[in-house]
Motif scaffolding. Structure first.
Motif, PDB file in Angstrom:
ATOM      1  N   LEU A 250       4.822   7.543   8.017  1.00  0.00           N
ATOM      2  CA  LEU A 250       6.251   7.285   7.842  1.00  0.00           C
ATOM      3  C   LEU A 250       6.508   6.059   6.974  1.00  0.00           C
ATOM      4  CD1 LEU A 250       7.486   8.126  11.449  1.00  0.00           C
ATOM      5  CD2 LEU A 250       8.098   9.356   9.354  1.00  0.00           C
ATOM      6  N   LEU A 251       5.692   5.033   7.159  1.00  0.00           N
ATOM      7  CA  LEU A 251       5.844   3.826   6.338  1.00  0.00           C
ATOM      8  C   LEU A 251       5.488   4.099   4.878  1.00  0.00           C
ATOM      9  CD1 LEU A 251       4.489   1.104   8.776  1.00  0.00           C
ATOM     10  CD2 LEU A 251       6.854   1.444   8.041  1.00  0.00           C
ATOM     11  N   THR A 252       4.436   4.866   4.664  1.00  0.00           N
ATOM     12  CA  THR A 252       4.048   5.221   3.293  1.00  0.00           C
ATOM     13  C   THR A 252       5.145   6.048   2.634  1.00  0.00           C
ATOM     14  OG1 THR A 252       1.713   5.188   3.909  1.00  0.00           O
ATOM     15  CG2 THR A 252       2.298   6.376   1.891  1.00  0.00           C
ATOM     16  N   ALA A 253       5.726   6.966   3.395  1.00  0.00           N
ATOM     17  CA  ALA A 253       6.791   7.821   2.870  1.00  0.00           C
ATOM     18  C   ALA A 253       8.078   7.047   2.597  1.00  0.00           C
ATOM     19  CB  ALA A 253       7.070   8.957   3.844  1.00  0.00           C
ATOM     20  N   SER A 254       8.197   5.850   3.178  1.00  0.00           N
ATOM     21  CA  SER A 254       9.391   5.019   2.987  1.00  0.00           C
ATOM     22  C   SER A 254       9.362   4.227   1.689  1.00  0.00           C
ATOM     23  CB  SER A 254       9.562   4.054   4.165  1.00  0.00           C
ATOM     24  OG  SER A 254       9.732   4.767   5.358  1.00  0.00           O
ATOM     25  N   GLY A 255       8.290   4.322   0.932  1.00  0.00           N
ATOM     26  CA  GLY A 255       8.214   3.637  -0.351  1.00  0.00           C
ATOM     27  C   GLY A 255       7.278   2.445  -0.319  1.00  0.00           C
ATOM     28  N   ASP A 256       7.254   1.731  -1.433  1.00  0.00           N
ATOM     29  CA  ASP A 256       6.391   0.562  -1.565  1.00  0.00           C
ATOM     30  C   ASP A 256       6.876  -0.578  -0.675  1.00  0.00           C
ATOM     31  OD1 ASP A 256       4.800   1.802  -3.413  1.00  0.00           O
ATOM     32  OD2 ASP A 256       5.688   0.829  -5.157  1.00  0.00           O
TER      33      ASP A 256
ATOM     34  N   MET B  53      15.216   4.682   3.236  1.00  0.00           N
ATOM     35  CA  MET B  53      15.619   5.924   3.902  1.00  0.00           C
ATOM     36  C   MET B  53      15.748   7.064   2.895  1.00  0.00           C
ATOM     37  SD  MET B  53      15.639   5.521   7.143  1.00  0.00           S
ATOM     38  CE  MET B  53      14.374   4.264   7.157  1.00  0.00           C
ATOM     39  N   GLN B  54      16.175   6.742   1.676  1.00  0.00           N
ATOM     40  CA  GLN B  54      16.213   7.768   0.622  1.00  0.00           C
ATOM     41  C   GLN B  54      14.804   8.246   0.295  1.00  0.00           C
ATOM     42  OE1 GLN B  54      18.540   5.764  -2.531  1.00  0.00           O
ATOM     43  NE2 GLN B  54      19.877   7.543  -2.425  1.00  0.00           N
ATOM     44  N   ALA B  55      13.876   7.322   0.176  1.00  0.00           N
ATOM     45  CA  ALA B  55      12.487   7.683  -0.106  1.00  0.00           C
ATOM     46  C   ALA B  55      11.915   8.540   1.027  1.00  0.00           C
ATOM     47  CB  ALA B  55      11.637   6.424  -0.306  1.00  0.00           C
ATOM     48  N   LEU B  56      12.220   8.164   2.254  1.00  0.00           N
ATOM     49  CA  LEU B  56      11.735   8.912   3.415  1.00  0.00           C
ATOM     50  C   LEU B  56      12.334  10.319   3.442  1.00  0.00           C
ATOM     51  CD1 LEU B  56      10.023   8.859   5.984  1.00  0.00           C
ATOM     52  CD2 LEU B  56      11.972   7.854   7.171  1.00  0.00           C
ATOM     53  N   ALA B  57      13.633  10.415   3.231  1.00  0.00           N
ATOM     54  CA  ALA B  57      14.291  11.730   3.214  1.00  0.00           C
ATOM     55  C   ALA B  57      13.736  12.601   2.090  1.00  0.00           C
ATOM     56  CB  ALA B  57      15.804  11.555   3.070  1.00  0.00           C
TER      57      ALA B  57
END
Length: 177
Positions: free
Chosen positions: A62-68, A31-35
């Motif tokens: 959204l999944l890509t933006a959530s990190g690895d 969620m930090q990565a997404l934000a």
């Protein structure tokens, strides 16, 4: 319904599910990565809000933006948000989750701003100082900014300790006027 209210409800549900699955720390990172993605790439929000974009494409973004490699819970949650047509709230949901997680874990954010890099020993001393003052765990971040000339600025919770040369010079200048 209110945007904030809906976002918090989704975030609470995600936090409850992540606690039950013992994945709250992993989901917190995601969620930090997404934000952060929403902040660093302003066009990202417009893209997610675009009604012409397919849900599958939004899901991938959204999944890509959530990190690895986001966990299955995050994947399922994003699918749910898209199914319910709440993707325009995803930034608020992520930020609400972060806030609820920090409150649950008694996690305090602290930021140290210095003109030059500081040693890890100095950073540890300041971290301990904040931990003792707040009786909580500290998520400590350091940043260098040569514009403050010297000294430091320490921010945590609702407190700000500004011991920078820049602020002292500004204070002296205002007294001379």
């Amino acid at each position: 319904m209110d945007l904030g209210l809906i976002s918090v409800r989704y975030a609470r549900a995600l936090l409850k599910a992540s606690n039950e699955a013992k994945l709250e720390d992993k989901v917190y990172q995601e969620m930090q990565a997404l934000a952060d993605s929403f902040i660093k790439v302003p066009e990202f929000r417009f893209t997610i809000d675009n009604p012409m974009l397919l849900k599958e494409t939004k899901e991938k973004l959204l999944l890509t933006a959530s990190g690895d490699k986001p966990c299955e819970l995050t994947k399922t949650f994003i699918k749910l948000v898209l199914k319910e047509d709440r993707e325009s709230m995803m930034q608020f949901i992520a930020n609400s989750y972060i806030t609820l997680y920090r409150r649950q874990k008694k996690l305090i954010r602290a930021k140290l701003l210095t003109a030059t890099d500081v040693s890890s020993a100095t950073e540890q001393k300041l971290r301990k100082l904040v931990e003792n003052q707040t009786n909580g765990n500290v998520e400590f971040e350091t940043e260098t900014n040569p514009e403050i000339i010297g000294g430091f600025v320490l921010e945590y919770d609702t407190y700000r300790l500004d011991m920078s040369v820049k602020s002292k010079l500004a204070s002296i200048l205002s007294q001379l006027k």
